[in-house]
Design an enzyme around this catalytic site. Sequence first.
Site, mmCIF file in Angstrom:
data_model
loop_
_atom_site.group_PDB
_atom_site.id
_atom_site.type_symbol
_atom_site.label_atom_id
_atom_site.label_comp_id
_atom_site.label_asym_id
_atom_site.label_seq_id
_atom_site.Cartn_x
_atom_site.Cartn_y
_atom_site.Cartn_z
ATOM 1 N N ALA A 267 -7.760 -10.900 8.140
ATOM 2 C CA ALA A 267 -6.376 -10.514 8.398
ATOM 3 C C ALA A 267 -5.703 -11.608 9.212
ATOM 4 O O ALA A 267 -6.364 -12.519 9.701
ATOM 5 C CB ALA A 267 -6.314 -9.200 9.166
ATOM 6 N N MET A 268 -4.385 -11.471 9.372
ATOM 7 C CA MET A 268 -3.614 -12.515 10.047
ATOM 8 C C MET A 268 -2.550 -11.912 10.944
ATOM 9 O O MET A 268 -1.814 -11.019 10.529
ATOM 10 C CB MET A 268 -3.001 -13.418 8.980
ATOM 11 N N GLU A 269 -2.463 -12.458 12.152
ATOM 12 C CA GLU A 269 -1.664 -11.857 13.229
ATOM 13 C C GLU A 269 -0.203 -12.293 13.246
ATOM 14 O O GLU A 269 0.422 -12.274 14.316
ATOM 15 C CB GLU A 269 -2.315 -12.229 14.560
ATOM 16 N N ASN A 270 0.408 -12.684 12.127
ATOM 17 C CA ASN A 270 1.812 -13.098 12.097
ATOM 18 C C ASN A 270 2.671 -12.192 12.983
ATOM 19 O O ASN A 270 2.533 -10.975 12.944
ATOM 20 C CB ASN A 270 2.343 -13.036 10.663
ATOM 21 N N HIS A 302 -8.010 -6.314 16.663
ATOM 22 C CA HIS A 302 -8.049 -7.764 16.858
ATOM 23 C C HIS A 302 -6.668 -8.380 16.598
ATOM 24 O O HIS A 302 -6.146 -9.123 17.431
ATOM 25 C CB HIS A 302 -9.101 -8.366 15.921
ATOM 26 N N GLU A 303 -6.103 -8.069 15.447
ATOM 27 C CA GLU A 303 -4.807 -8.675 15.100
ATOM 28 C C GLU A 303 -3.732 -8.206 16.056
ATOM 29 O O GLU A 303 -2.872 -8.977 16.472
ATOM 30 C CB GLU A 303 -4.417 -8.353 13.650
ATOM 31 N N HIS A 306 -3.877 -10.086 19.313
ATOM 32 C CA HIS A 306 -3.343 -11.450 19.228
ATOM 33 C C HIS A 306 -1.874 -11.519 19.657
ATOM 34 O O HIS A 306 -1.387 -12.604 19.977
ATOM 35 C CB HIS A 306 -3.434 -11.965 17.789
ATOM 36 N N GLU A 325 -9.044 -17.185 19.604
ATOM 37 C CA GLU A 325 -10.009 -16.400 18.830
ATOM 38 C C GLU A 325 -11.161 -15.867 19.678
ATOM 39 O O GLU A 325 -11.557 -14.713 19.549
ATOM 40 C CB GLU A 325 -10.525 -17.201 17.630
#
Length: 849
Positions: A267-270, A302-303, A306, A325
């Site tokens: 996944a990605m924390e945009n 987690h995301e 961030h 990270e």
Amino acid sequence: MRTEQPQTIRLTDYRQPDYLIDETHLTFELFEDHALVHSRLLMRVNGGQGALPPLVLHGQELTLQSLAFDEQPLAVGDYQVDAHSLTVQPLTKSFELVITTRIEPQNNTALEGLYKSGGMFCTQCEAEGFRKITYYLDRPDVMSRFTTTVMADRGAYPVLLSNGNLIASGEHEGGRHWATWEDPFPKPAYLFALVAGDLYRIDDSFTTMSGREVELRIYVEPENREQCAHAMDSLKRAMRWDEQMYGREYDLDIFMVVAVNDFNMGAMENKGLNIFNSSCVLAHPNTATDMAFQRVESVVAHEYFHNWSGNRVTCRDWFQLSLKEGFTVFRDSEFSADMNSRTVKRIEDVSFLRANQFAEDAGPMAHPVRPESYMEISNFYTLTIYEKGAEVVRMLHTLLGAEGFRKGSDLYFERHDGQAVTCDDFICAMEDTNGVDLTQFKRWYSQAGTPQLEIEGHYDAATSSFHLHCRQSCPPTPGQTQKLPFVIPLRMALLDANGQELPLYLAGQTQSLGTETVLAVTEAEQVFVFEQVSAAPLPSLLRGFSAPVKLAYPYSRDDRVFLAQHVDQRLLKVYRGVLADSSLDPAMVAEILRLPSEAYLIELAQQADVEAIHKVREWVRRELASALADSFRAVFQRLEEAGGSYSASAEAMARRSLRNTVLGYLMLTDSSDTLLACVRQFVEADNMTDRQAALIALVQSPHEQEKQAALEEFAQRWSAYPLVMDQWFSIQASNPLPGGLERVQALMTHPAFNIRNPNKVRALIGAFANHNLVNFHRTDGAGYRFLADRIIELNQLNPQIASRMLTPLTHWRRFDTQRQALMKTELARIMACEALSDDVYEVVSKSLN
Ligand code: PHE
Ligand code: ZN
């Protein structure tokens, strides 16, 4: 073979950016066969007197359509374009740059930049994907305020999203529409995101600790709308936890999560618009296992975490990747520990680290938590950056104590909010709040390799003292032959003959340290003397795995048995048939019954004999199965009765975990009752955890008929569920019975398999190469050849995934000379390919070195 080597980027070459971007205004026109990206950048020179330096913008795989400086269109001779950049000469200290580029998202199989996943457009910009969207200063220390307009066909893409808040929207002619989003927080380009699709929205809300109402939205493809409750619930728990444990509150009015099927990572924390691999969002008891539920919980957290550790405070450059990270993994693992069983979570994390990160640290790609150089940054999203990085943060927590650590993190967030900073800045905040000097501790960031800690104990009856001799060393790693001593926090206790913890008096100190303490081992050789010890004690060392090291203590056989009795009372009880003791945490019992993985045993060996490891481990499993068969049966029975219908509670998960572990053992005993029970469980289970456990047991059993029937039934029933089909592939790919390679090759042609989908690649090819070691390491090298062929194929389609799939081949030094030769042959064959991506080139060339 490619003729040109990729450039090596070095930390020591870091320089501040020449220019900054105050505002970024983007307009995307999305079409089926291309997209136009209009970008208007408000820029200025970064400090500096004298002549203005040339402006070098990053850009890759872009077609430049127009370029204007302060409204003056530039002609071809006014700028230079090459495969990686666009260079122009500014004439004023601040200026506006307007650029239009054309890209083809529909042909983007690398899944980096703007691409299509199924029917939707989405982006992935970390680490350097934004430069595949438009020319930009694509580096994390350039932070800008973004306003984004997305235009697309209304019918196919009713939902148009980007970071921040929706500020305007409207209709265009020809059935098109648009939406404009504005993100008030300056951010680096790697946190940019855009989504356009036909998505179903799940709504919820969260009231922050200061009383602000935040809208929470999860967007999924309509058929997945029943699978979002767990992610939403996890999100709310994560938001509350971050307020309570770190004092961190969410900062926008809206937080969005979008699930996509094709995604290179988890996944990605945009900012404000997290994009998730659907495998890390979707979870329903019918289709997802308990493990999948826990993964969703931890990745969502987690995301979300961030937002502070990564977004509000970001990285100055990619060498600092572990700054965000490592810290964020530490945060999410503590969150999971608080939500579930802390002990079981720690055992799982440590087993994973020892089997996988230790192997990385011992291989050709070994690098420090803060690397010194790289060719392709995508190759450095590693277990060392993430998991070892988290262990380094955990050691700080151990050394400073919970309170000192929290104060340090408060100062870090306060001091650096809105900045792009370094690992040193993080440490400095910890030093300044706690009044300690962490200079030596920082070697954990600069030195690669897993330290060895050898400890011996000597009891001196004459002085009633116990001497603990500690010796530390660290094996050489690429580019680092000599290592200096680390600061190793050693959590320990001394046990008396009854297993009682003794009060600890360090020589020269009158105050007792209590019965458990953390020693800081800082020298290559060091002795700790404990006084007032009336009889030879047994030390209990490295409790909770207080440092990521390999510990050697010459325990005798008797000592080990004793430790088993007294360090963890539960262990012996269990093996004595107290599988019947229903007062124990079943998840913990399951953990105890689980033997170390083959990967871990291989990591322990200097030179691993894959077949022997597999055979001996299987033999032990069978021995345990037959010796404990009665207890296993009793437990299986008891848990069935206790079970009742499905619940997602931690207790129910723990029961399923133990019961299915026991089922695995029982299926080794060749009893027809068990086979029947297993088939029944497969057919009647009301949840995927039990169904899958039964399927695994059947697939690994010799009962061909039952096995085939189960596999077929499963595939038919779940063919419309890609994530369930991933499990189906992975269960078969991991099956250690002979013929594994042929089975995997046959599955490659199954209609549900698709090499362009990273989840499928991981489920089939990844599972085979990483979890089916006897078949992958066949002595004729066919397993290696198969993997190399797939890597060569993937190199063209998706270099990041190709490079990740290489890992098992990079560990060739662990095996016998025959296998070494076969593995190297395949690496050399990959190396000889033309058009090798930077990603694959870096890993292969370093592995052959
Ligand atoms: N930053 C993401 C995370 O760990 C991982 C990621 C890296 C995703 C690169 C995509 C690309 O949370
Ligand atoms: Zn992360």
